[in-house]
Design a protein around this motif. Structure first.
Motif, PDB file in Angstrom:
ATOM      1  N   GLN A  36     -62.283  58.601  26.658  1.00  0.00           N
ATOM      2  CA  GLN A  36     -61.182  59.537  26.801  1.00  0.00           C
ATOM      3  C   GLN A  36     -59.964  59.098  26.006  1.00  0.00           C
ATOM      4  N   ALA A  37     -59.840  57.802  25.734  1.00  0.00           N
ATOM      5  CA  ALA A  37     -58.734  57.277  24.942  1.00  0.00           C
ATOM      6  C   ALA A  37     -59.226  56.942  23.536  1.00  0.00           C
ATOM      7  N   LEU A  38     -58.318  57.020  22.549  1.00  0.00           N
ATOM      8  CA  LEU A  38     -58.697  56.690  21.186  1.00  0.00           C
ATOM      9  C   LEU A  38     -59.075  55.222  21.073  1.00  0.00           C
ATOM     10  N   TRP A  39     -58.266  54.359  21.690  1.00  0.00           N
ATOM     11  CA  TRP A  39     -58.517  52.921  21.642  1.00  0.00           C
ATOM     12  C   TRP A  39     -59.008  52.429  22.990  1.00  0.00           C
ATOM     13  N   TYR A  40     -60.087  51.695  22.992  1.00  0.00           N
ATOM     14  CA  TYR A  40     -60.672  51.137  24.205  1.00  0.00           C
ATOM     15  C   TYR A  40     -61.351  49.825  23.850  1.00  0.00           C
ATOM     16  N   GLU A  41     -61.478  48.943  24.815  1.00  0.00           N
ATOM     17  CA  GLU A  41     -62.098  47.653  24.533  1.00  0.00           C
ATOM     18  C   GLU A  41     -63.568  47.862  24.165  1.00  0.00           C
ATOM     19  N   GLY A  42     -63.948  47.280  23.038  1.00  0.00           N
ATOM     20  CA  GLY A  42     -65.309  47.427  22.541  1.00  0.00           C
ATOM     21  C   GLY A  42     -65.438  48.379  21.375  1.00  0.00           C
ATOM     22  N   ARG A  43     -64.367  49.119  21.055  1.00  0.00           N
ATOM     23  CA  ARG A  43     -64.447  50.064  19.940  1.00  0.00           C
ATOM     24  C   ARG A  43     -64.538  49.311  18.610  1.00  0.00           C
ATOM     25  N   PRO A  44     -65.622  49.505  17.845  1.00  0.00           N
ATOM     26  CA  PRO A  44     -65.712  48.901  16.511  1.00  0.00           C
ATOM     27  C   PRO A  44     -65.078  49.842  15.497  1.00  0.00           C
ATOM     28  N   VAL A  45     -64.288  49.292  14.589  1.00  0.00           N
ATOM     29  CA  VAL A  45     -63.632  50.123  13.583  1.00  0.00           C
ATOM     30  C   VAL A  45     -63.815  49.513  12.205  1.00  0.00           C
ATOM     31  N   MET A  46     -63.895  50.386  11.216  1.00  0.00           N
ATOM     32  CA  MET A  46     -63.985  49.960   9.816  1.00  0.00           C
ATOM     33  C   MET A  46     -62.706  50.347   9.096  1.00  0.00           C
ATOM     34  N   ILE A  47     -62.171  49.395   8.338  1.00  0.00           N
ATOM     35  CA  ILE A  47     -61.002  49.667   7.506  1.00  0.00           C
ATOM     36  C   ILE A  47     -61.436  50.534   6.324  1.00  0.00           C
ATOM     37  N   THR A  48     -60.695  51.597   6.059  1.00  0.00           N
ATOM     38  CA  THR A  48     -61.061  52.507   4.969  1.00  0.00           C
ATOM     39  C   THR A  48     -60.053  52.503   3.830  1.00  0.00           C
ATOM     40  N   ARG A  49     -59.046  51.638   3.931  1.00  0.00           N
ATOM     41  CA  ARG A  49     -58.054  51.527   2.851  1.00  0.00           C
ATOM     42  C   ARG A  49     -57.547  50.094   2.812  1.00  0.00           C
ATOM     43  N   ASN A  50     -57.488  49.513   1.631  1.00  0.00           N
ATOM     44  CA  ASN A  50     -57.026  48.128   1.493  1.00  0.00           C
ATOM     45  C   ASN A  50     -55.596  47.977   2.006  1.00  0.00           C
ATOM     46  N   ASP A  51     -55.351  46.888   2.731  1.00  0.00           N
ATOM     47  CA  ASP A  51     -53.999  46.527   3.159  1.00  0.00           C
ATOM     48  C   ASP A  51     -53.817  45.046   2.837  1.00  0.00           C
ATOM     49  N   TYR A  52     -53.180  44.760   1.702  1.00  0.00           N
ATOM     50  CA  TYR A  52     -53.046  43.373   1.264  1.00  0.00           C
ATOM     51  C   TYR A  52     -52.039  42.605   2.110  1.00  0.00           C
ATOM     52  N   ASN A  53     -51.115  43.301   2.752  1.00  0.00           N
ATOM     53  CA  ASN A  53     -50.162  42.610   3.626  1.00  0.00           C
ATOM     54  C   ASN A  53     -50.870  42.014   4.840  1.00  0.00           C
ATOM     55  N   LEU A  54     -51.833  42.768   5.384  1.00  0.00           N
ATOM     56  CA  LEU A  54     -52.586  42.279   6.540  1.00  0.00           C
ATOM     57  C   LEU A  54     -53.812  41.479   6.122  1.00  0.00           C
ATOM     58  N   GLY A  55     -54.131  41.513   4.847  1.00  0.00           N
ATOM     59  CA  GLY A  55     -55.332  40.815   4.388  1.00  0.00           C
ATOM     60  C   GLY A  55     -56.607  41.507   4.799  1.00  0.00           C
ATOM     61  N   LEU A  56     -56.540  42.835   4.959  1.00  0.00           N
ATOM     62  CA  LEU A  56     -57.712  43.621   5.355  1.00  0.00           C
ATOM     63  C   LEU A  56     -58.133  44.516   4.192  1.00  0.00           C
ATOM     64  N   MET A  57     -59.454  44.528   3.936  1.00  0.00           N
ATOM     65  CA  MET A  57     -59.976  45.279   2.804  1.00  0.00           C
ATOM     66  C   MET A  57     -60.850  46.436   3.272  1.00  0.00           C
ATOM     67  N   ASN A  58     -60.949  47.432   2.432  1.00  0.00           N
ATOM     68  CA  ASN A  58     -61.833  48.565   2.676  1.00  0.00           C
ATOM     69  C   ASN A  58     -63.245  48.056   2.983  1.00  0.00           C
ATOM     70  N   GLY A  59     -63.778  48.416   4.146  1.00  0.00           N
ATOM     71  CA  GLY A  59     -65.105  47.972   4.550  1.00  0.00           C
ATOM     72  C   GLY A  59     -65.099  46.895   5.615  1.00  0.00           C
ATOM     73  N   ASP A  60     -63.958  46.246   5.851  1.00  0.00           N
ATOM     74  CA  ASP A  60     -63.887  45.231   6.900  1.00  0.00           C
ATOM     75  C   ASP A  60     -64.084  45.882   8.271  1.00  0.00           C
ATOM     76  N   ILE A  61     -64.814  45.196   9.145  1.00  0.00           N
ATOM     77  CA  ILE A  61     -65.081  45.713  10.492  1.00  0.00           C
ATOM     78  C   ILE A  61     -64.492  44.772  11.537  1.00  0.00           C
ATOM     79  N   GLY A  62     -63.772  45.341  12.477  1.00  0.00           N
ATOM     80  CA  GLY A  62     -63.228  44.596  13.605  1.00  0.00           C
ATOM     81  C   GLY A  62     -63.573  45.294  14.905  1.00  0.00           C
ATOM     82  N   ILE A  63     -63.325  44.620  16.036  1.00  0.00           N
ATOM     83  CA  ILE A  63     -63.650  45.183  17.345  1.00  0.00           C
ATOM     84  C   ILE A  63     -62.434  45.054  18.246  1.00  0.00           C
ATOM     85  N   ALA A  64     -62.102  46.129  18.934  1.00  0.00           N
ATOM     86  CA  ALA A  64     -60.982  46.122  19.873  1.00  0.00           C
ATOM     87  C   ALA A  64     -61.348  45.300  21.106  1.00  0.00           C
ATOM     88  N   LEU A  65     -60.546  44.278  21.380  1.00  0.00           N
ATOM     89  CA  LEU A  65     -60.767  43.395  22.523  1.00  0.00           C
ATOM     90  C   LEU A  65     -59.426  43.077  23.162  1.00  0.00           C
TER      91      LEU A  65
END
Length: 657
Positions: free
Chosen positions: A525-554
């Protein structure tokens, strides 16, 4: 003008049908602004070459357009060329009967078209029609590569040849293609090493770099430090090649001084070239080249034509470029299948007499001359053939080879040979066999759900396994939260659902929605919840995250919901203290849920178990290259879920190249 109005009306019909985009139509408007008297064939040619660019093709092949218009434009023939009772459909039918001579004559006489001179928006080269910018990229790429194909040396030191024999003394192959790859790469300032999964591309590269470093010392009167740069098209691919290089170096018997000179960490190509915000241009170019002696690019099949031209222009004239990748994988999402084009004919090893003599003299390998000699690029290209990961008993390996050959019957036979190829047989076995015999949406959906929620099978865990790590492994010590998050990320990475499409019930959007409902019925029901896997779709050099990186909400040690990403050094430097980056969801660039991802997005990644889900209907993007790429993302187990009979076989017979 009346005829032009009819053409524009027909194009609007195409846009409404989804055969052309609004951007294609807008480009025709641009052409009319430049030349209000432009003829109908020229306007259609402009719309269609723009359309081909959307499909990843850098030019419109006029000869193929005349022979097979529907296939060339990826429009179903029974649909696109049907004659209906209206003016727009009549125009579609008339377009089909334009002969090659009509196209050529109209384009040759147009002020909007040239063979390269001036500043015309369209370029006609033989039967190929280009947008000027992409014609220019192709010219740059060809010229820069040809320049680097010239031999850099006419002999090799005896001591270096002895070192080569030592590095490759354990090979059991009848032809040691890894050794041949090194020998050819030592000859010129350009080399391609291609091969399927597990053929040893990274191992070959580390040995080659050791030889290049030693050769530089022998060719110089004083100690010389080579500036070696390692890159990949995406952040995920860069992290993976970094880890592979580190492992290969650990197993390589060379001096520590040479090991220290070999880079262990790759960057993205965008970072290597110095990307500029909101610009197609880079900091490094022909006027401000990269400082490098050797540049290596892994996963080169993902490089589009524009990026390749930018890279080649930014290289110093004396720098060596080494490309690694699988020529049979999907091409870049952007325009241009550069790796596939460069490697065309590589499987034949069509070396000329001079190349064969070089190989025999320094590699000690006697290759037979082919009936037809290969291109100049073929002389600096080696295809590795022996897979150390998939043997004759591997269903994944055999299936990938059958798909690559376009052998649909053999591929189907392998998929149902459950006794010989258990790595293709997911549990529940009976339900999978029934699906293979009688594909249907309901049966595919039922089996997919069971694969997804599975948590107990140690060999073929689904997403239920990473959920168990979240729920049962949460530490009571704040200092262990990084370790726990890494365990969750590793558990998630063991299984991946892949799709050919983005839209529809069997595209990533529909699949992600269903998987969320299966796993997180309440939390969804919420956009963000613990366990949600997400893929970065745009490079962010400030955060050091690249297009294709996958993280998990915890939830972190303070109970706040963060997204955990593996640090850039995780898995590369065991001594690194920082393993996990905890980032607030509000700080993230564009992201999307990643239970299911497209096969394109999976390039540069590998998973223990891959479930490739095919749509109910054949699609222009569903090709042999896509199926092959999906299969070869699997390391241990592969499952094919076909919701409609015949889609798999038709896709194998559809080759983009």
């Amino acid at each position: 003008m009346i005829r032009q109005a009819a053409v524009i009306d027909s194009m609007q019909h195409w846009v409404a049908k989804g055969w052309l985009s609004h951007l294609n139509r807008a480009f025709v408007g641009f052409l009319l602004d430049l030349d209000p008297a432009a003829s109908d064939p020229v306007l259609w040619a402009g719309a269609l070459v723009s359309h081909q660019l959307d499909r990843g093709e850098v030019y419109l092949d006029l000869a193929k357009l005349c022979e097979q218009p529907g296939m060339t434009l990826a429009i179903p023939a029974d649909d696109a060329w049907a004659i209906e009772q209206d003016a727009a459909a009549a125009e579609l039918a008339r377009l089909k009967v334009y002969s090659l001579e009509v196209w050529q004559a109209a384009l040759s006489q147009s002020r909007l078209v040239s063979s390269g001179a001036g500043d015309t928006p369209l370029i006609l080269a033989g039967n190929r029609l280009y947008l000027r910018r992409y014609w220019r990229y192709e010219q740059i790429t060809q010229a820069c590569i040809m320049q680097r194909l010239q031999p850099a040396r006419d002999s090799l030191p005896v001591s270096l040849v002895a070192r080569l024999q030592t590095l490759f003394s354990a090979s059991s192959e009848s032809q040691d293609w890894q050794k041949i790859a090194c020998i050819l790469a030592l000859r010129a300032r350009f080399a391609i090493i291609t091969g399927g999964p597990g053929t040893g591309k990274t191992t070959t590269l580390t040995k080659l770099l050791a030889l290049l470093i030693e050769l530089a010392q022998q060719e110089s009167d004083k100690p010389k430090h080579l500036n070696i740069l390692l890159a990949a098209p995406t952040g995920k691919a860069a992290a993976r090649v970094s880890e592979s290089i580190a492992k290969a170096l650990d197993n390589l018997a060379i001096d520590d001084s040479i090991k220290q000179a070999i880079p262990r960490k790759a960057s993205t190509l965008h970072r290597l070239l110095g990307s500029r915000h909101d610009s197609r241009r880079f900091l490094h170019n022909r006027h401000n080249p990269i400082v490098a002696d050797i540049v290596i690019v892994d996963e080169a099949s993902m490089i589009d034509l524009e990026m390749m031209a930018s890279l080649l222009e930014a290289l110093p004239i004396n720098a060596q470029l080494i490309l690694l990748g699988d020529k049979d994988q999907l091409a870049s999402v952007e325009a241009g299948s550069v790796m596939g084009d460069l490697c065309r004919g590589a499987e034949h090893a069509a070396y000329v007499a001079e190349t064969l003599a070089w190989i025999a003299a320094y590699a000690g390998e006697q290759l037979k001359a082919t009936a037809a000699p290969g291109s100049a690029i073929n002389q600096q290209t080696v295809m590795l053939r022996h897979s150390h990961r998939f043997d004759a008993h591997s269903g994944i390996g055999q299936l990938a080879q059958a798909v690559n050959r376009g052998d649909a019957l053999q591929a189907q036979a392998i998929l149902i040979d459950t006794a010989q190829y258990p790595d293709l047989l997911p549990k529940p076995h009976a339900e999978y066999i029934a699906l293979r015999q009688h594909p249907s949406p309901d049966a595919a959906n039922s089996l997919l759900r069971k694969l997804v929620i599975n948590s107990g099978d140690a060999t073929r865990r689904g997403y239920g396994y990473y959920l168990a790590q979240i729920n049962n492994g949460r530490p009571d010590n704040a200092e262990r939260y990084d370790e726990w998050a890494m365990q969750v990320l590793t558990a998630f990475d063991t299984f991946q659902v892949l799709s050919a499409l983005r839209k529809g019930p069997w595209g990533v959007e529909g699949l992600n929605q269903r998987i969320e409902e299966w796993l997180f019925a309440k939390a969804k029901q919420a956009l963000w919840y613990e366990g949600r896997p997400v893929m970065i779709t745009r490079n962010d050099y400030n955060l050091g995250l690249m297009n294709g990186d996958i993280g998990i909400a915890l939830r972190d040690s303070s109970g706040k919901l963060k997204v955990a990403f593996p640090s850039a050094d995780a898995g590369i430097d065991p001594s690194a203290n920082l393993k996990i980056r905890w980032i607030s969801p509000m700080r993230l660039p564009d992201v999307e849920t990643a239970f299911a991802i497209t096969v394109h997005k999976s390039q540069g990644s590998e998973f223990n178990h891959v479930a490739l889900v095919l749509p109910e209907n054949i699609s222009p993007v569903l090709t042999r290259e896509l199926i092959y790429t999906g299969i070869t993302r699997a390391k241990q187990h592969f499952s094919l879920l076909e919701s409609s009979d015949g889609v798999f076989a038709k896709a194998i017979l559809t080759c983009r190249q």
